[in-house]
Design an enzyme around this catalytic site. Structure first.
Site, PDB file in Angstrom:
ATOM      1  N   CYS A  77       0.835  -1.204   0.000  1.00  0.00           N
ATOM      2  CA  CYS A  77       0.000   0.000   0.000  1.00  0.00           C
ATOM      3  C   CYS A  77       0.870   1.255   0.000  1.00  0.00           C
ATOM      4  O   CYS A  77       1.811   1.362   0.791  1.00  0.00           O
ATOM      5  CB  CYS A  77      -0.928   0.006   1.214  1.00  0.00           C
ATOM      6  SG  CYS A  77      -1.972   1.482   1.333  1.00  0.00           S
ATOM      7  N   CYS A  83      -0.363   6.233   7.146  1.00  0.00           N
ATOM      8  CA  CYS A  83      -1.693   5.845   7.619  1.00  0.00           C
ATOM      9  C   CYS A  83      -1.566   5.095   8.942  1.00  0.00           C
ATOM     10  O   CYS A  83      -0.579   4.397   9.187  1.00  0.00           O
ATOM     11  CB  CYS A  83      -2.354   4.953   6.573  1.00  0.00           C
ATOM     12  SG  CYS A  83      -3.898   4.206   7.083  1.00  0.00           S
ATOM     13  N   CYS A  86      -2.802  -1.074   9.294  1.00  0.00           N
ATOM     14  CA  CYS A  86      -1.969  -2.065   8.586  1.00  0.00           C
ATOM     15  C   CYS A  86      -0.482  -1.935   8.910  1.00  0.00           C
ATOM     16  O   CYS A  86       0.362  -1.941   8.006  1.00  0.00           O
ATOM     17  CB  CYS A  86      -2.180  -1.956   7.077  1.00  0.00           C
ATOM     18  SG  CYS A  86      -3.879  -2.232   6.550  1.00  0.00           S
ATOM     19  N   CYS A 177      -7.510   2.081  -0.711  1.00  0.00           N
ATOM     20  CA  CYS A 177      -7.378   1.325   0.535  1.00  0.00           C
ATOM     21  C   CYS A 177      -7.602  -0.147   0.232  1.00  0.00           C
ATOM     22  O   CYS A 177      -8.562  -0.516  -0.451  1.00  0.00           O
ATOM     23  CB  CYS A 177      -8.386   1.815   1.574  1.00  0.00           C
ATOM     24  SG  CYS A 177      -8.280   0.923   3.146  1.00  0.00           S
ATOM     25  N   GLN A 300     -18.941  -8.237  13.692  1.00  0.00           N
ATOM     26  CA  GLN A 300     -17.512  -8.431  13.457  1.00  0.00           C
ATOM     27  C   GLN A 300     -17.143  -7.930  12.058  1.00  0.00           C
ATOM     28  O   GLN A 300     -17.811  -8.257  11.075  1.00  0.00           O
ATOM     29  CB  GLN A 300     -17.151  -9.914  13.580  1.00  0.00           C
ATOM     30  CG  GLN A 300     -17.166 -10.450  14.994  1.00  0.00           C
ATOM     31  CD  GLN A 300     -15.912 -10.090  15.781  1.00  0.00           C
ATOM     32  OE1 GLN A 300     -14.999  -9.420  15.281  1.00  0.00           O
ATOM     33  NE2 GLN A 300     -15.879 -10.516  17.032  1.00  0.00           N
ATOM     34  N   TYR A 329     -22.225 -10.365  27.009  1.00  0.00           N
ATOM     35  CA  TYR A 329     -21.750  -9.364  26.050  1.00  0.00           C
ATOM     36  C   TYR A 329     -22.178  -9.821  24.644  1.00  0.00           C
ATOM     37  O   TYR A 329     -21.387  -9.848  23.701  1.00  0.00           O
ATOM     38  CB  TYR A 329     -20.235  -9.180  26.130  1.00  0.00           C
ATOM     39  CG  TYR A 329     -19.717  -8.966  27.534  1.00  0.00           C
ATOM     40  CD1 TYR A 329     -19.694  -7.705  28.116  1.00  0.00           C
ATOM     41  CD2 TYR A 329     -19.283 -10.054  28.300  1.00  0.00           C
ATOM     42  CE1 TYR A 329     -19.227  -7.517  29.415  1.00  0.00           C
ATOM     43  CE2 TYR A 329     -18.823  -9.879  29.599  1.00  0.00           C
ATOM     44  CZ  TYR A 329     -18.799  -8.611  30.155  1.00  0.00           C
ATOM     45  OH  TYR A 329     -18.342  -8.437  31.443  1.00  0.00           O
ATOM     46  N   GLU A 350     -26.487  -7.906  27.269  1.00  0.00           N
ATOM     47  CA  GLU A 350     -25.683  -6.883  26.589  1.00  0.00           C
ATOM     48  C   GLU A 350     -26.012  -5.515  27.174  1.00  0.00           C
ATOM     49  O   GLU A 350     -27.150  -5.244  27.550  1.00  0.00           O
ATOM     50  CB  GLU A 350     -25.966  -6.913  25.092  1.00  0.00           C
ATOM     51  CG  GLU A 350     -25.501  -5.714  24.282  1.00  0.00           C
ATOM     52  CD  GLU A 350     -24.003  -5.535  24.309  1.00  0.00           C
ATOM     53  OE1 GLU A 350     -23.562  -4.369  24.399  1.00  0.00           O
ATOM     54  OE2 GLU A 350     -23.273  -6.539  24.261  1.00  0.00           O
ATOM     55  N   ASP A 399     -17.817 -12.814  25.646  1.00  0.00           N
ATOM     56  CA  ASP A 399     -17.033 -12.118  24.617  1.00  0.00           C
ATOM     57  C   ASP A 399     -17.000 -10.630  24.968  1.00  0.00           C
ATOM     58  O   ASP A 399     -17.640  -9.800  24.309  1.00  0.00           O
ATOM     59  CB  ASP A 399     -17.667 -12.352  23.249  1.00  0.00           C
ATOM     60  CG  ASP A 399     -16.839 -11.775  22.099  1.00  0.00           C
ATOM     61  OD1 ASP A 399     -15.729 -11.269  22.358  1.00  0.00           O
ATOM     62  OD2 ASP A 399     -17.311 -11.816  20.951  1.00  0.00           O
ATOM     63  N   CYS A 426     -10.591 -10.164  22.453  1.00  0.00           N
ATOM     64  CA  CYS A 426      -9.783  -9.433  21.472  1.00  0.00           C
ATOM     65  C   CYS A 426      -8.560  -8.812  22.138  1.00  0.00           C
ATOM     66  O   CYS A 426      -7.834  -8.035  21.513  1.00  0.00           O
ATOM     67  CB  CYS A 426     -10.616  -8.351  20.793  1.00  0.00           C
ATOM     68  SG  CYS A 426     -11.305  -7.124  21.930  1.00  0.00           S
TER      69      CYS A 426
END
Length: 469
Positions: A77, A83, A86, A177, A300, A329, A350, A399, A426
């Site tokens: 890229c 940026c 990435c 992008c 997601q 969650y 939630e 989660d 995550c």
């Protein structure tokens, strides 16, 4: 506070890069310093200039690449390095997976004191480009200039793109992008060019003025597209002018929406959504289930890899059909609805009320009748009375957000003594912290990292815990 670096100590030679840290920086060492080196790859040998120094570490940049790592590749890229996304694009994908697995291993073993010898191999993403279903761009009248020699007075200073790291008011104008499939780039560039041709002002992030503020593009796994234009202070007729143009230029857009946001922040969750054309939602699809995704819905952002993540979660839960499952969650109920056909009943909880409404709609649309959803703060909802009313779960799926679970929620899980907990995270560091607390009654049985975001440091991790007997 950072210390001033004496000129004679500002440059270091032949630094071996031995690891990689978050933010895509390579890690090197001297006798008295740990060095975080921008754009360095493990295996590199480099000369560096120290930029900022603290007591035991310093930030540095490469002045000479003396020996290139076997992991190093040329970024594909043109915006790499400026940026904010990435940041691992200069490493082979195999190397990215290796270091992501290593980061999960380190977090769980060092923070969580977990035996990781049985950790399964990380699941890589089949698609490493154009894998995101959602991107958010910012309009700005303060374009980031990539050359100090350019005369800003002769340049177009309006930009539509991403924030430059460390500069909240500077936006890098994006040409192409690699994160979202066509026609995402065409939509963004066409909207920018039309707005400029019509003299529409781009947002001033310091003065909080201007017509155009944000652009959000969603492209689902079903091929449907949602475009949301966020205006700040439009003049009469400007909203209709731009939205008519988008409607005519891109008739394939299934959901064309706009927002007038005059707050100091960019969040849209407390804003009114206006439907200009089409529906107020698009559909995602997974294993025959259709999920209704609105402008405020969480889903997601890597649709294909989300399916793999949910299959692993369901596999770890090992459902036989007669279990009561708590899905904590739950968001828009994607996991709850995904596992429902394998369970007797699923109860989802939630914090966000609109997400719970999405979860209920998703159950209804898919003729799923064995789910129940509740909105509220997890630590306040998950009370002994709630458990007494709904029953003690056979399996808990959790989660949580990056911050992990509240200590009160962990305490409630310990009280419930569900036979199995499947913990999707995550953030392996906060997951490891929670595993320490859960270790009072649970032991880790399986660990499986999943790469949802190629070319970034982010990684998901799924852990199966079983009650100690």
């Amino acid at each position: 506070m950072s210390r001033r670096i004496p000129q004679e100590k500002k440059f270091l030679k032949d630094i071996a890069i031995i690891d990689i840290a978050e933010e895509g920086r390579g890690v090197g060492k001297t006798d008295d310093l740990v060095l975080f080196v921008e754009k360095a790859v493990p295996g590199d040998v480099v000369d560096v200039e120290l930029m900022r120094k603290k007591k035991n570490f310093a930030e540095a940049r490469i002045t000479s690449l003396n020996e290139a790592s076997s992991y190093r590749v040329d970024p594909f890229c043109e915006h790499f390095g400026v940026c904010g996304g990435c940041k691992w694009q200069h490493m082979t994908y195999d190397a990215q997976l290796k270091f992501k697995q290593q980061s999960v291993d380190n977090a769980l073993s060092r923070i969580g004191k977990v035996d990781t010898s049985s950790m399964e191999e990380i699941l890589g993403s089949t698609q490493t480009e154009y894998y995101r279903n959602k991107l958010e761009y910012t309009f700005s009248n303060k374009k980031w200039l990539t050359s100090v020699d350019e005369d800003a007075s002769t340049l177009e200073m309006n930009a539509l793109g991403f924030h430059v790291p460390g500069r909240f008011d500077k936006i890098l104008d994006i040409d192409h992008c690699f994160l979202q499939e066509d026609p995402s780039n065409e939509v963004r560039n066409t909207i920018r060019d039309f707005a400029l041709s019509q003299g529409m002002t781009f947002y001033d992030l310091r003065e909080h003025s201007g017509v155009l503020r944000n652009l959000i593009i969603r492209i689902s796994s079903t091929g449907e597209m949602m475009v949301i234009v966020v205006f700040a202070y439009p003049e009469e007729g400007q909203v209709e002018l731009l939205m008519d143009f988008v409607k005519e230029k891109f008739p394939q857009v299934a959901s064309l929406l706009y927002i007038i946001n005059q707050k100091r922040n960019d969040t849209i969750f407390d804003q009114d959504i206006h439907v200009y054309a089409g529906r107020d939602f698009i559909y995602e699809e997974m294993e025959g289930l259709r999920y209704k995704v609105g402008p405020k819905s969480f889903y997601q952002t890597n649709s294909a890899q989300a399916y793999e993540l949910y299959k692993i979660t369901r596999d770890f839960a090992d459902l036989k059909g007669d279990e009561l499952v708590y899905d904590l969650y739950t968001g828009a109920g994607t996991i709850a609805n995904f596992v429902a056909k394998k369970a007797k009943e699923v109860v989802g909880v939630e914090y966000v009320p609109t997400a719970i409404e999405d979860a209920k709609v998703n159950s209804s649309n898919n003729n799923i009748n064995n789910t129940k959803f509740y909105a509220g703060d997890m630590k306040d909802v998950l009370t002994p009375d709630f458990i007494a009313e709904h029953g003690k779960p056979d399996v808990v799926i959790t989660d949580p957000p990056r911050a992990g679970m509240h200590a009160d929620v962990v305490a409630r899980l310990l009280e419930m003594e569900s036979p199995r907990i499947v913990y999707v995270s995550c953030n392996a560091a906060t997951q490891a912290r929670d595993l320490v607390l859960l270790g009072e009654k649970y032991e880790v049985k399986r660990i499986k990292p999943v790469d949802m975001f190629p070319h970034t440091q982010h990684v998901e991790n799924v852990v199966l815990l079983e009650i100690r007997k």
